[in-house]
Design an enzyme around this catalytic site. Structure first.
Site: not given
Lengths: 100, 350
Positions: B165-166, B169, B180, B189, B262, B267
């Site tokens: 996931h990271e 990005h 974002y 996301e 958020d 998310h």
């Protein structure tokens, strides 16, 4: 005194948490004056965002700008700290405001 | 500098033994004390240096450097393992190293993409960030992983899908660069969740109908009533816990959440495109990274997206990518269209 709510949202888990505390008006004004000005959008992803609310004012501070001064405020708001009204709220229910 | 009565060699043994016996609190405490030993710092810095430009070889293999923030919030930290070196014995370091390699392998083998930028960019990660830090993030240049608090979260490197996931990005930053916030942020996301779970499926050799479709499985401690951070197949069902509350992800556009938190619920609303992907992948069947995953990657890199693309725009890009891959009358293309419609999104036209 003025009632202040600190809400932390975001993070890879997307979980929100809130804390409350009471501040003197003068301290709140001082905090507002040190709020970072708008800058280029950060390239960070999955970091936290802090929103600090008091009455109708809201400060939005990305985690990358969450310095020792702000950390000190959060420490005072955490449950168990003496001399402060500290309440650890459950996460907000975001489904409470769906699109019409 | 804090003085410790426990000598460094003993602290190192405590770290190793505590990690072996699953005593993370003890390991953390010992690791912190060890990190504050200046002699140890000096020795480690002499032994392991970050990559220099002349170290770069073939761009078709990863160049990983894992650094240790030593419980501070300063990055990059001290380099502790780089490409080709043997396992360090520190689970967070070695999981990060293996996870970066698994993510590199998916993008390289499935999509012919060399690293984050498509040009062999070195992969850098920092572990042991902060004290009991409950998060992992991408800072625009590197992945950063906390150790978790041990009560709600375990260390964040424990989940391969979170590592994928990271790193994704970074791929999005170098391609569509989706803003974002709001729907484009939720797409950003979602793409990280999609390729995060595909890294796991690719590593395990799983077909779509065998996969858990969970993001962050194993991250919660046993004290939490939950399976993972998110469920792509059934958004809103990943956890239901007295402390954390109920998983807030919507599974349909009708439940899209409007919020100031958020970054506009990036998310939270990612559950909608996440479910569309899982539905399409299971309907098409087989290995998801080869079929629908390749279509999502083609949409991400098609050049059709703009930073503020919304769900419908992205859905349209995936349908066009499916047409190019399978043909405009193919059942696989129809599966993609049906998946988007099932979550309440009509794919947009170019």
């Amino acid at each position: 005194m003025i009632s202040v709510t600190i809400t932390r949202s975001g993070g890879v888990a997307g979980l929100s948490r809130s804390w409350h505390l009471l501040l003197e008006h003068e301290e709140w004004r001082r905090l507002c004056s040190r709020t970072p000005m708008d800058e280029e959008p950060p390239r960070d992803r999955d970091r936290y965002t802090y929103r600090i609310r008091a009455r109708d004012e809201v400060l939005v501070i990305p985690e990358s700008r969450w310095d020792d001064g702000w950390r000190g405020l959060l420490e005072r708001a955490r449950p168990g700290e003496p001399g402060e009204e500290a309440v650890d709220d459950p996460p907000e229910d975001p489904t409470a405001a769906p699109l019409p | 500098m804090r003085c410790s009565i426990v000598p460094p060699y003993l602290l190192a043994r405590i770290v190793a033994a505590a990690e072996e016996r699953a005593m993370p609190a003890a390991a953390r405490a010992a690791r912190r004390a060890l990190a504050e030993t200046p002699m140890v710092h000096a020795a480690r810095r002499r032994e392991i240096l970050p990559f220099a430009a002349e170290d770069f070889g073939s761009p078709r293999s990863p160049r990983r450097t894992i650094s240790d923030a030593e419980s501070t919030e300063t990055v990059p930290g001290v380099p502790v393992r780089r490409e080709g070196e043997t396992a360090s014995g520190d689970p967070a370091v070695d999981e990060a190293y293996e996870g970066l390699g698994a993510t590199f392998a998916l993008f390289d083998e499935a999509y012919d993409r060399s690293s984050i930028d498509g040009r062999g960019l070195p992969l850098d990660a920092t572990v042991h960030y902060g004290e009991e830090y409950d998060n992992a993030f991408w800072n625009g240049e590197r992945m950063v992983f906390g150790d978790g608090d041990g009560e709600v979260f375990r260390r964040f490197t424990i989940s391969l899908s979170v590592i994928g996931h990271e790193l994704t990005h970074g791929v999005t930053q170098h391609t569509a660069n989706l803003a974002y916030s709001g729907q484009s942020g939720a797409l950003n996301e979602s793409l990280s969740d999609v390729f995060g779970v595909l890294v796991e499926q690719h590593r395990r050799g799983q077909n779509a109908d065998e996969a858990s479709w969970l993001v962050g499985e194993g991250l919660f401690t046993e004290a939490v009533h939950g399976r993972a951070l998110r469920s792509m197949a059934a958004p809103g069902t990943a956890y239901d816990d007295p402390l954390l509350g109920q998983d807030p992800q919507p599974a349909h556009m009708d439940q899209y959440v409007q919020t100031d938190e958020d970054d506009g619920g990036v998310h939270i609303n990612s559950g909608i495109p996440n479910r569309a992907f899982a539905l399409a992948a299971v309907a098409v069947g087989g290995r998801a990274w080869e079929g629908v995953g390749a279509v999502w990657y083609a949409a991400l890199t098609s050049g059709e997206l703009v930073p503020d693309s919304d769900f419908a725009s992205f859905a349209g890009a995936t349908v066009r990518a499916a047409s190019r891959r399978w043909g405009s009358a193919a059942v696989e293309r129809e599966a993609v269209v049906d998946a988007w419609r099932t979550v309440g999104i009509e794919p947009g036209r170019a």
